[in-house]
Design an enzyme around this catalytic site. Structure first.
Site, short mmCIF file in Angstrom:
data_model
loop_
_atom_site.label_atom_id
_atom_site.label_comp_id
_atom_site.label_asym_id
_atom_site.label_seq_id
_atom_site.Cartn_x
_atom_site.Cartn_y
_atom_site.Cartn_z
N HIS A 28 0.85 -1.20 0.00
CA HIS A 28 0.00 0.00 0.00
C HIS A 28 0.88 1.25 0.00
CE1 HIS A 28 -4.12 1.75 0.99
NE2 HIS A 28 -3.31 2.80 0.92
N HIS A 30 1.25 5.04 -2.33
CA HIS A 30 0.73 5.89 -3.42
C HIS A 30 1.88 6.56 -4.16
CE1 HIS A 30 -3.62 5.83 -2.27
NE2 HIS A 30 -3.10 5.47 -1.10
N ASP A 32 1.80 9.21 -6.06
CA ASP A 32 1.78 10.67 -5.91
C ASP A 32 2.03 11.09 -4.46
OD1 ASP A 32 -0.72 9.35 -5.64
OD2 ASP A 32 -1.77 11.25 -5.61
N GLY A 189 -9.60 8.18 -2.49
CA GLY A 189 -10.31 9.45 -2.30
C GLY A 189 -11.25 9.35 -1.11
N HIS A 216 -9.67 0.84 -0.38
CA HIS A 216 -9.53 1.65 0.83
C HIS A 216 -10.85 1.50 1.59
CE1 HIS A 216 -6.17 3.79 -1.13
NE2 HIS A 216 -5.88 4.27 0.07
N GLU A 219 -10.87 3.25 6.87
CA GLU A 219 -9.87 4.29 7.20
C GLU A 219 -10.62 5.53 7.70
OE1 GLU A 219 -7.76 6.06 3.94
OE2 GLU A 219 -6.15 6.82 5.23
N ASP A 347 2.00 4.00 2.87
CA ASP A 347 0.89 4.82 2.38
C ASP A 347 1.42 6.00 1.56
OD1 ASP A 347 -1.76 5.28 1.90
OD2 ASP A 347 -2.20 6.25 3.81
ZN LIG Z 1 -3.91 4.83 0.79
#
Ligand SMILES: [Zn+2]
Length: 408
Positions: A28, A30, A32, A189, A216, A219, A347
């Site tokens: 996991h 990202h 970006d 998102g 996701h 969370e 993350d």
């Molecule tokens: Zn995430």
């Protein structure tokens, strides 16, 4: 290529060097959220994007402080900048290449990096060209790491933005892009208010094409979101999933248990006693089917996603639990004691100022993790990877070989 050194990454301390060498599997992460500050600065200069800071070190601090501010607005603003500078094929390619090199430096032998192609079209890039650019960057990164003696493989997970309406298009892109190393689909998102059932068609498309899904869930929202992730999404893993604890109750032994659990942080590294805790049907499904939780402790502390471990047993359904603010308050060990399949992940390396090694260092410091514990969570991740069985077996062998004789 950037001339930036990785010497100043958060995990580069003497104490961390042994943990940095342990082979890791990262599920996991990202793209970006993983940019090097110097790369953000250079790409911003190239495309004329205004940043809050120009100098890489100041920029690194700005990202960490904004993510840590407790303000969701400031947290989300950080991604506006990283996404803004990733609007061309060459920028995506560079980010992907550097991601692999940084992962290799972090001891990662296998990673699935996720990103949302629909967010990278402001300059007219097609979805297909965006995926191809990331695939090229990953391949270049793997080759460059191999030349440095590091064997690392990185695959893509494509995210659809859950507040947008392009999930079916992205799911189709994902199933059509397997030859480019796409191995899964995700919804990213705002989780709250954007349940998986709003993306039923996309999720059905993935299922009918046998493309693995990890969503996701658990969370920013609770059990309803996790329930939909496993039922509607047929999610084989859960992004975070930490709020599954809301489906764990103290049961009739609550009082005694509360003492056991609340004594846990700081009690000399013993594991919490999960005896007497009762799992609801959903939690039991997630645990008993081995649906891996992609835990991201440092990120969870910033967003308030994780319930404070000491509060869990004293509230009937976890709703009243305050968010964990300190690493030792994160329920990672309670989840493990309850038998959930836990994996450890960064993350967002940039925003959370973290890495796999940094998480390992913190787990060692706060929970006394040793070699066997790190091997367990790494094996969990290897076995939950979206890889075919033969490739997964090779990964397991690679991890075991790296651990033989390793001391942590
Ligand atoms: Zn995430």
């Amino acid at each position: 290529m950037s001339a930036v050194s990785t010497e100043d990454l958060p995990h580069r301390s003497l104490a961390a060097s042994r943990l940095a060498r342990l082979p890791k599997v990262c599920l996991h992460d990202h793209l970006d959220g993983a940019l090097r500050p110097a790369t953000v600065a250079e790409l911003a200069a190239e495309c004329g994007h205004a940043l809050p800071e120009r100098e890489p070190q100041a920029l690194r601090r700005w990202f960490a402080e904004s993510a840590d501010s407790g303000s969701l607005v400031r947290y989300l603003e950080t991604f506006e900048h990283t996404v803004a500078v990733l609007q061309t094929a060459s920028a995506l390619e560079r980010a992907a290449q550097e991601y692999v090199l940084d992962a290799a430096e972090d001891g990662v032998v296998y990673a699935e990096v996720r990103w949302a192609p629909e967010q990278h079209q402001r300059s007219g890039l097609s979805l297909e060209d965006a995926v191809a650019a990331v695939a090229r960057g990953l391949a270049e990164g793997e080759a460059a790491a191999a030349r440095r003696g590091a064997a690392v493989t990185v695959r893509q997970i494509l995210c659809a933005m859950r507040h947008a309406e392009r999930s079916l298009e992205i799911a189709r892109l994902a199933t059509a892009s397997r030859a480019l190393g796409v191995v899964g689909f995700d919804l990213a998102g705002p989780e709250d208010g954007h349940a998986p059932s709003a993306h039923r068609e996309a999720l059905r498309h993935c299922a009918e094409h046998f493309l693995p899904v990890t969503l996701h869930a658990g969370e920013a929202a609770g059990t309803g979101s996790i329930r939909e992730a496993v039922l509607e999404g047929r999610s084989l893993r859960l992004g975070h999933g930490v709020r599954i604890l809301r489906d764990v109750s103290a049961g009739p032994e609550g009082a005694a248990l509360g003492e056991n659990v609340s004594r846990f942080p700081g009690n000399g590294h013993s594991r919490p006693d999960a005896e007497g805790l009762a799992l609801g049907d959903l939690a039991a499904w997630v645990r008993d089917r081995g649906i891996a939780l992609e835990l991201c402790p440092s990120s969870n502390l910033q967003t308030g996603a994780a319930p404070r471990v000491a509060d869990i047993a004293s509230s009937a359904d976890g709703e009243g639990a305050r968010p964990a603010a300190e690493y030792r308050e994160h329920p990672v060990e309670l989840l493990r004691a309850l038998g959930f399949t836990i994996t450890i992940n960064p993350d967002n390396r940039l925003m959370s100022g973290t890495s796999m090694t940094h998480e390992f260092v913190r787990l060692k410091e706060e929970f006394g993790y040793g070699t066997e514990d790190f091997l367990e969570v790494t094996m969990n991740a290897a076995l939950a990877a979206f890889l075919p069985a033969d490739r997964k077996n090779e990964l397991v062998e690679q991890v075991l070989a790296g651990y033989s004789g390793a001391g942590a």
